[in-house]
Design an enzyme around this catalytic site. Sequence first.
Site, short mmCIF file in Angstrom:
data_model
loop_
_atom_site.label_atom_id
_atom_site.label_comp_id
_atom_site.label_asym_id
_atom_site.label_seq_id
_atom_site.Cartn_x
_atom_site.Cartn_y
_atom_site.Cartn_z
N ASP A 79 0.43 39.03 -10.30
CA ASP A 79 -0.48 38.18 -10.37
C ASP A 79 -1.93 37.71 -10.52
OD1 ASP A 79 -1.32 35.90 -7.98
OD2 ASP A 79 -2.61 37.50 -6.92
N ARG A 83 0.94 -1.08 0.15
CA ARG A 83 0.04 -0.01 0.22
C ARG A 83 0.99 1.55 -0.07
NH1 ARG A 83 -3.84 0.43 -1.80
NH2 ARG A 83 -3.09 1.51 -3.47
N LYS A 129 5.04 39.40 -0.96
CA LYS A 129 3.99 39.05 -1.47
C LYS A 129 2.76 40.17 -0.52
CE LYS A 129 2.31 34.47 -1.92
NZ LYS A 129 2.28 34.27 -3.68
N GLU A 148 5.34 40.65 -6.13
CA GLU A 148 4.31 39.94 -6.69
C GLU A 148 3.02 41.35 -6.50
OE1 GLU A 148 1.23 36.85 -5.15
OE2 GLU A 148 1.10 38.98 -4.25
N LYS A 158 2.49 24.69 -3.01
CA LYS A 158 1.00 23.94 -2.78
C LYS A 158 1.46 22.49 -2.51
CE LYS A 158 -1.24 27.93 -4.01
NZ LYS A 158 -2.69 28.70 -4.97
#
Length: 293
Positions: free
Chosen positions: A222, A104, A171, A201, A139
């Site tokens: 962005d 598994r 950011k 950004e 992410k």
Amino acid sequence: MQASLLELYKPNLIESIRHWLEEDIGTGDVTTLSTIPADSVSTGIIHVKEDGILAGLPVAEEVFRAVDPALVFEARAAEGGPLRKGDLIAVVSGSTRSILLGERLALNLLQRLSGISTRTRSFVDALEGLPTRLVDTRKTTPGHRLLEKYAVRVGGGHNHRFGLYDAVMIKDNHIKGAGGISAAVQAARASIPHTMKIEVEVESFPQLDEALAAGADIIMLDNMSVPDMTEAVKTIRSSAPHVIVEASGNVNLNTIRGIASSGVDVISVGRLTYSVNALDISLDLNERKESSL
């Protein structure tokens, strides 16, 4: 390049595999121990049930090695190579109990990483003939970042920063917290080594002008429209041709080529590693033989 990344990660990978096996096996596989004789020997056939790009074969091998060093793992497909439904990926031979203990975890990793490499390849193919570089993001699944970024490389993509420690990326919330782009860049420049780059950004042309004036090394456009990105690239090229231009936001297979046509150097795509469909891969016991002992 991707092989060297995995090799660097190998000591940590082996330790992670040990923990993952402990999570799955716990005090013992009650089903296997109660149904499979200790002297049973089998051959496990690992095969794919849909088309894709293979990634994670060396990782799966490490899983079986960790379970039982006596198991024999034979790769029958190439890492990074194309797979067609029904293709044989690998064969693992030895103790039936050991094969079932590792099955598994080995499949989970193979399926996840192959899903990432398959999706990455589709984005790479969409950029064919263009100089734009496709990169991933942060992410990623907690605890699996290096493996998932490895799978992006296997699929033909490139890696963005690996964490918060290896590059400055200013950011929107940093800009708000610092009191503006200029203040953020100035504070970062005073704190970091001269070898580290600063990325900013921006979401508008006033922010772009401020980032250029502040001396950003990389500018991320962005969620801009393609016409706005095209204009932004022209502005950057005319005033600061050394600045790397990145695009991010609303990137999918239908939009990526248009975004690349704006002239950006890099396109970052979070969906390379999140919400990815695992490739359908199975292990079937075949030609099972009972030991004569």
